[in-house]
Design an enzyme around this catalytic site. Structure first.
Site, mmCIF file in Angstrom:
data_model
loop_
_atom_site.group_PDB
_atom_site.id
_atom_site.type_symbol
_atom_site.label_atom_id
_atom_site.label_comp_id
_atom_site.label_asym_id
_atom_site.label_seq_id
_atom_site.Cartn_x
_atom_site.Cartn_y
_atom_site.Cartn_z
ATOM 1 N N TYR A 18 0.821 -1.216 0.000
ATOM 2 C CA TYR A 18 0.000 0.000 0.000
ATOM 3 C C TYR A 18 0.857 1.269 0.000
ATOM 4 C CZ TYR A 18 -4.267 -2.714 0.505
ATOM 5 O OH TYR A 18 -5.305 -3.585 0.272
ATOM 6 N N ASP A 69 -8.105 5.994 4.392
ATOM 7 C CA ASP A 69 -7.371 4.874 3.786
ATOM 8 C C ASP A 69 -6.481 5.385 2.647
ATOM 9 O OD1 ASP A 69 -8.649 3.184 5.486
ATOM 10 O OD2 ASP A 69 -9.589 1.948 3.938
ATOM 11 N N HIS A 123 -21.751 4.970 4.138
ATOM 12 C CA HIS A 123 -21.182 4.071 3.122
ATOM 13 C C HIS A 123 -21.929 4.262 1.793
ATOM 14 C CE1 HIS A 123 -19.788 0.469 1.142
ATOM 15 N NE2 HIS A 123 -19.146 0.050 2.219
ATOM 16 N N GLU A 161 -14.551 -2.371 10.645
ATOM 17 C CA GLU A 161 -15.728 -1.575 10.281
ATOM 18 C C GLU A 161 -16.971 -1.998 11.085
ATOM 19 O OE1 GLU A 161 -16.219 0.131 6.183
ATOM 20 O OE2 GLU A 161 -17.798 -1.377 6.131
HETATM 21 C C1 UD2 Z 1 -12.242 -2.830 3.160
HETATM 22 C C2 UD2 Z 1 -13.696 -3.099 3.457
HETATM 23 C C3 UD2 Z 1 -14.313 -1.811 3.938
HETATM 24 C C4 UD2 Z 1 -13.565 -1.267 5.154
HETATM 25 C C5 UD2 Z 1 -12.109 -1.078 4.760
HETATM 26 C C6 UD2 Z 1 -11.258 -0.638 5.918
HETATM 27 C C7 UD2 Z 1 -14.714 -4.836 2.129
HETATM 28 C C8 UD2 Z 1 -15.413 -5.134 0.876
HETATM 29 N N1 UD2 Z 1 -14.349 -3.560 2.263
HETATM 30 O O1 UD2 Z 1 -12.121 -1.954 2.091
HETATM 31 O O2 UD2 Z 1 -15.659 -2.008 4.227
HETATM 32 O O3 UD2 Z 1 -13.665 -2.140 6.251
HETATM 33 O O4 UD2 Z 1 -11.574 -2.299 4.305
HETATM 34 O O5 UD2 Z 1 -11.454 0.691 6.183
HETATM 35 O O6 UD2 Z 1 -14.493 -5.656 3.003
HETATM 36 N N2 UD2 Z 1 -3.715 -1.310 4.570
HETATM 37 C C9 UD2 Z 1 -2.330 -1.291 4.404
HETATM 38 N N3 UD2 Z 1 -1.687 -2.463 4.143
HETATM 39 C C10 UD2 Z 1 -2.334 -3.638 4.047
HETATM 40 C C11 UD2 Z 1 -3.729 -3.659 4.192
HETATM 41 C C12 UD2 Z 1 -4.398 -2.471 4.437
HETATM 42 O O7 UD2 Z 1 -1.706 -0.231 4.489
HETATM 43 O O8 UD2 Z 1 -1.675 -4.667 3.791
HETATM 44 C C13 UD2 Z 1 -4.401 -0.051 4.900
HETATM 45 C C14 UD2 Z 1 -4.458 0.921 3.724
HETATM 46 O O9 UD2 Z 1 -4.501 2.235 4.207
HETATM 47 C C15 UD2 Z 1 -5.765 0.540 3.096
HETATM 48 C C16 UD2 Z 1 -6.624 0.257 4.325
HETATM 49 O O10 UD2 Z 1 -5.742 -0.348 5.250
HETATM 50 O O11 UD2 Z 1 -6.291 1.537 2.248
HETATM 51 C C17 UD2 Z 1 -7.837 -0.644 4.107
HETATM 52 O O12 UD2 Z 1 -7.494 -1.735 3.291
HETATM 53 P P1 UD2 Z 1 -8.111 -1.844 1.830
HETATM 54 O O13 UD2 Z 1 -7.907 -0.574 1.093
HETATM 55 O O14 UD2 Z 1 -7.584 -3.085 1.197
HETATM 56 O O15 UD2 Z 1 -9.643 -2.019 2.191
HETATM 57 P P2 UD2 Z 1 -10.862 -1.864 1.172
HETATM 58 O O16 UD2 Z 1 -10.883 -0.503 0.598
HETATM 59 O O17 UD2 Z 1 -10.838 -2.988 0.203
#
Ligand code: UD2
Length: 263
Positions: A42, A127, A149, A219
């Site tokens: 990320y 994020d 959301h 969440e």
């Molecule tokens: C997921 C969920 C959303 C919410 C969100 C967390 C689903 C479909 N969506 O969205 O509802 O819970 O997560 O706010 O389940 N990050 C890192 N490194 C990693 C993993 C995560 O830095 O290895 C950080 C990064 O800032 C990232 C954030 O955590 O943007 C959330 O992870 P994501 O972007 O993969 O989550 P997302 O948008 O699929």
């Protein structure tokens, strides 16, 4: 809908006057901390995120950026051209996506005790897979603020993805729940964010000890908290829109695009 049943404003384009709000803000001179996690791959999204924040986030404000990362050298190597103070906060290397996502509540809680309470008045958590497309200004500030959301703003309560299993600390009974909020954007005073993140962290720890994972990770705990600690301001889905959701008529302005992950 521009007011919640507990009389908190719901912020949509057209419901506020930025000039009036800015004047009020400039007298108070609040300090704002924008926090973002960039762990593992990320980190590759960070440049675009911060460049968009430089352009659109609280332009008149005193903003510090706080980047939580497991690889400070990689962040430094991005050679970010940032006009505001940026602090890099080292976090552990998490074993997988779930731990990285859940771990953010703990990091926010701990850093509030160590750092944020000394440095800022408001904390904003976003994020990294978010790119700002339009101004995000002082209209968002409030004691405890969450965003509806974009996938559920027309849904009935029974269709909201709350945690409905009583075994989890994120449990919300069938007859409770207001909006479904997305946890990738929230803010508030340092004190209120501390209480929120501490409560979510404790809930996550209890679930872990009991061998249960809440339906939508942190969440679910976040939504549980907000049922019993109502936000003082709610942001419309304009603030966390995703291009994949198209362009419905009720979204007058897309302030961000969320979810476009090009690693
Ligand atoms: C997921 C969920 C959303 C919410 C969100 C967390 C689903 C479909 N969506 O969205 O509802 O819970 O997560 O706010 O389940 N990050 C890192 N490194 C990693 C993993 C995560 O830095 O290895 C950080 C990064 O800032 C990232 C954030 O955590 O943007 C959330 O992870 P994501 O972007 O993969 O989550 P997302 O948008 O699929």
């Amino acid at each position: 809908m521009i007011l919640t049943p507990w009389l908190a404003p719901i912020v949509w384009e057209g419901t506020f006057n930025s000039d009036i709000l800015k004047e009020d803000y400039q007298q108070k001179n609040y300090r704002i901390g924008l926090t973002v996690s960039a762990i593992g791959k990320y980190i590759k999204l960070l440049k675009k995120f911060l460049e968009s924040a430089e352009r659109y986030f609280m332009k008149e404000g005193m903003v510090n950026y706080y980047v939580f990362t497991d690889s400070p050298d990689e962040v430094k190597a991005l050679n970010l051209e940032i006009s505001r103070t940026l602090r890099i906060i080292t976090v552990p290397e998490y074993s997988n996506w779930e731990q990285a996502v859940l771990g953010r509540m703990e990091v926010l809680k701990n850093q509030t005790e160590l750092l944020f309470q000394k440095e800022v008045d408001y904390l904003v958590s976003l994020d990294t897979d978010v790119v700002m497309l339009n101004t995000i200004g002082v209209e968002i500030l409030g004691d405890l603020v969450s965003v509806i959301h974009p996938g559920f703003y027309h849904s009935q309560r029974k269709n909201l993805p709350y945690e409905r299993r009583p075994a989890s600390r994120a449990f919300i009974p069938e007859d409770e729940g207001d909006f479904y909020y997305q946890a990738n954007f929230f803010l508030g005073t340092v004190q209120r964010i501390y209480h929120l993140t501490k409560t979510c962290y404790e809930g996550i720890q209890i679930d872990k000890a009991n061998g249960i994972q809440a339906r939508v990770f942190e969440e679910s705990h976040f939504n549980k908290y907000l049922v019993y600690n109502k936000p003082t301001k709610v942001l419309s889905p304009e603030y966390i829109w995703s291009n994949s959701l198209g362009s419905p008529k009720d979204i007058k302005i897309k302030r961000v695009n969320h979810g476009d992950k090009h690693f």
